[in-house]
Design a protein around this motif. Sequence first.
Motif, PDB file in Angstrom:
ATOM      1  N   ILE A   1      -0.924  -9.232  -6.417  1.00  9.85           N
ATOM      2  CA  ILE A   1      -0.393  -9.873  -5.209  1.00  9.85           C
ATOM      3  C   ILE A   1      -1.543 -10.414  -4.362  1.00  9.85           C
ATOM      4  CG2 ILE A   1       0.788  -9.443  -3.014  1.00  9.85           C
ATOM      5  CD1 ILE A   1       2.624  -7.509  -4.535  1.00  9.85           C
ATOM      6  N   ASN A   2      -2.582  -9.612  -4.155  1.00 14.49           N
ATOM      7  CA  ASN A   2      -3.717 -10.039  -3.344  1.00 14.49           C
ATOM      8  C   ASN A   2      -4.413 -11.250  -3.958  1.00 14.49           C
ATOM      9  OD1 ASN A   2      -5.655  -9.912  -1.263  1.00 14.49           O
ATOM     10  ND2 ASN A   2      -7.018  -8.731  -2.574  1.00 14.49           N
ATOM     11  N   THR A   3      -4.657 -11.204  -5.256  1.00 19.10           N
ATOM     12  CA  THR A   3      -5.329 -12.313  -5.935  1.00 19.10           C
ATOM     13  C   THR A   3      -4.517 -13.595  -5.827  1.00 19.10           C
ATOM     14  OG1 THR A   3      -6.338 -10.770  -7.496  1.00 19.10           O
ATOM     15  CG2 THR A   3      -6.265 -13.083  -8.148  1.00 19.10           C
ATOM     16  N   MET A   4      -3.225 -13.495  -6.064  1.00 19.60           N
ATOM     17  CA  MET A   4      -2.396 -14.694  -6.021  1.00 19.60           C
ATOM     18  C   MET A   4      -2.213 -15.209  -4.600  1.00 19.60           C
ATOM     19  SD  MET A   4      -2.180 -15.321  -9.110  1.00 19.60           S
ATOM     20  CE  MET A   4      -1.343 -16.841  -8.816  1.00 19.60           C
ATOM     21  N   LEU A   5      -2.136 -14.310  -3.602  1.00 22.04           N
ATOM     22  CA  LEU A   5      -2.052 -14.762  -2.212  1.00 22.04           C
ATOM     23  C   LEU A   5      -3.312 -15.530  -1.825  1.00 22.04           C
ATOM     24  CD1 LEU A   5      -0.377 -11.882  -0.183  1.00 22.04           C
ATOM     25  CD2 LEU A   5       0.406 -14.233  -0.393  1.00 22.04           C
ATOM     26  N   MET A   6      -4.467 -15.032  -2.229  1.00 21.48           N
ATOM     27  CA  MET A   6      -5.713 -15.745  -1.929  1.00 21.48           C
ATOM     28  C   MET A   6      -5.725 -17.103  -2.628  1.00 21.48           C
ATOM     29  SD  MET A   6      -7.553 -14.152   0.206  1.00 21.48           S
ATOM     30  CE  MET A   6      -6.060 -13.673   1.029  1.00 21.48           C
ATOM     31  N   SER A   7      -5.220 -17.145  -3.851  1.00 20.72           N
ATOM     32  CA  SER A   7      -5.146 -18.409  -4.578  1.00 20.72           C
ATOM     33  C   SER A   7      -4.245 -19.401  -3.848  1.00 20.72           C
ATOM     34  CB  SER A   7      -4.622 -18.163  -5.990  1.00 20.72           C
ATOM     35  OG  SER A   7      -4.400 -19.381  -6.662  1.00 20.72           O
ATOM     36  N   VAL A   8      -3.115 -18.935  -3.366  1.00 18.47           N
ATOM     37  CA  VAL A   8      -2.183 -19.806  -2.640  1.00 18.47           C
ATOM     38  C   VAL A   8      -2.813 -20.274  -1.329  1.00 18.47           C
ATOM     39  CG1 VAL A   8       0.016 -19.840  -1.384  1.00 18.47           C
ATOM     40  CG2 VAL A   8      -0.077 -18.927  -3.700  1.00 18.47           C
ATOM     41  N   PHE A   9      -3.452 -19.378  -0.586  1.00 16.46           N
ATOM     42  CA  PHE A   9      -4.055 -19.768   0.688  1.00 16.46           C
ATOM     43  C   PHE A   9      -5.213 -20.743   0.483  1.00 16.46           C
ATOM     44  CE2 PHE A   9      -2.379 -15.647   2.598  1.00 16.46           C
ATOM     45  CZ  PHE A   9      -1.304 -16.289   3.196  1.00 16.46           C
ATOM     46  N   GLU A  10      -6.001 -20.553  -0.573  1.00 13.61           N
ATOM     47  CA  GLU A  10      -7.114 -21.460  -0.832  1.00 13.61           C
ATOM     48  C   GLU A  10      -6.637 -22.824  -1.304  1.00 13.61           C
ATOM     49  OE1 GLU A  10      -9.642 -19.456  -3.601  1.00 13.61           O
ATOM     50  OE2 GLU A  10     -10.381 -18.026  -2.102  1.00 13.61           O
ATOM     51  N   ARG A  11      -5.468 -22.887  -1.895  1.00  6.40           N
ATOM     52  CA  ARG A  11      -4.956 -24.145  -2.426  1.00  6.40           C
ATOM     53  C   ARG A  11      -3.778 -24.670  -1.619  1.00  6.40           C
ATOM     54  NH1 ARG A  11      -4.121 -22.235  -8.348  1.00  6.40           N
ATOM     55  NH2 ARG A  11      -2.276 -23.467  -7.974  1.00  6.40           N
ATOM     56  N   THR A  12      -3.719 -24.317  -0.357  1.00  6.67           N
ATOM     57  CA  THR A  12      -2.608 -24.757   0.482  1.00  6.67           C
ATOM     58  C   THR A  12      -2.517 -26.284   0.502  1.00  6.67           C
ATOM     59  OG1 THR A  12      -2.769 -22.792   1.858  1.00  6.67           O
ATOM     60  CG2 THR A  12      -1.671 -24.678   2.819  1.00  6.67           C
ATOM     61  N   ARG A  13      -3.645 -26.926   0.650  1.00  8.73           N
ATOM     62  CA  ARG A  13      -3.657 -28.394   0.704  1.00  8.73           C
ATOM     63  C   ARG A  13      -3.173 -28.986  -0.629  1.00  8.73           C
ATOM     64  NH1 ARG A  13      -5.778 -31.861   4.336  1.00  8.73           N
ATOM     65  NH2 ARG A  13      -6.515 -33.861   3.568  1.00  8.73           N
ATOM     66  N   GLU A  14      -3.637 -28.423  -1.738  1.00  4.00           N
ATOM     67  CA  GLU A  14      -3.212 -28.897  -3.062  1.00  4.00           C
ATOM     68  C   GLU A  14      -1.708 -28.741  -3.239  1.00  4.00           C
ATOM     69  OE1 GLU A  14      -3.525 -27.360  -7.654  1.00  4.00           O
ATOM     70  OE2 GLU A  14      -5.210 -26.927  -6.329  1.00  4.00           O
ATOM     71  N   ILE A  15      -1.172 -27.613  -2.805  1.00  7.26           N
ATOM     72  CA  ILE A  15       0.273 -27.380  -2.912  1.00  7.26           C
ATOM     73  C   ILE A  15       1.030 -28.394  -2.057  1.00  7.26           C
ATOM     74  CG2 ILE A  15       2.116 -25.733  -2.396  1.00  7.26           C
ATOM     75  CD1 ILE A  15       0.054 -23.517  -3.201  1.00  7.26           C
TER      76      ILE A  15
END
Length: 142
Positions: free
Chosen positions: A36-50
């Motif tokens: 969960i932590n790893t994927m949350l960081m991935s989502v937050f770092e790629r917010t612009r891409e999403i």
Amino acid sequence: TSVMEMTQMADMLNMLQASTWAISLLAIVVGGLGIINTMLMSVFERTREIGVLKAVGWSDRKILTMIVGESLVITIVSAIIGSVIGYLACVLLGPQMGISPLFTPKIFIQAFAIAIVVGIIGGIYPALKAVKLPPTEALRYE
């Protein structure tokens, strides 16, 4: 006296089995929190891409699948590495402790099944966070 010894031995084995289950459950919970932590960081770092993906027409389902898929890839790679390290540790340390390890395909299949379930569950929450991002907010994010 032999009946009492058998009863004591059975109690000790039950206690050992209960502690093994508790340690396994703790490892599963820690693994799930790690995913969960790893994927949350991935989502937050790629917010612009999403945000860009949503703006060009990606569906919520496609984004959800992408995030959960990444979670599964991380989980499967981790399960393979963990299985190899566990196998090597048992083979190398078992004889030194006077224990002969027993490996069956059933054990590895169960471990991989649990890992996949933990990976899916651990990836759903971050994926839902990514899906709920409005494209305009995500594009503004720095």
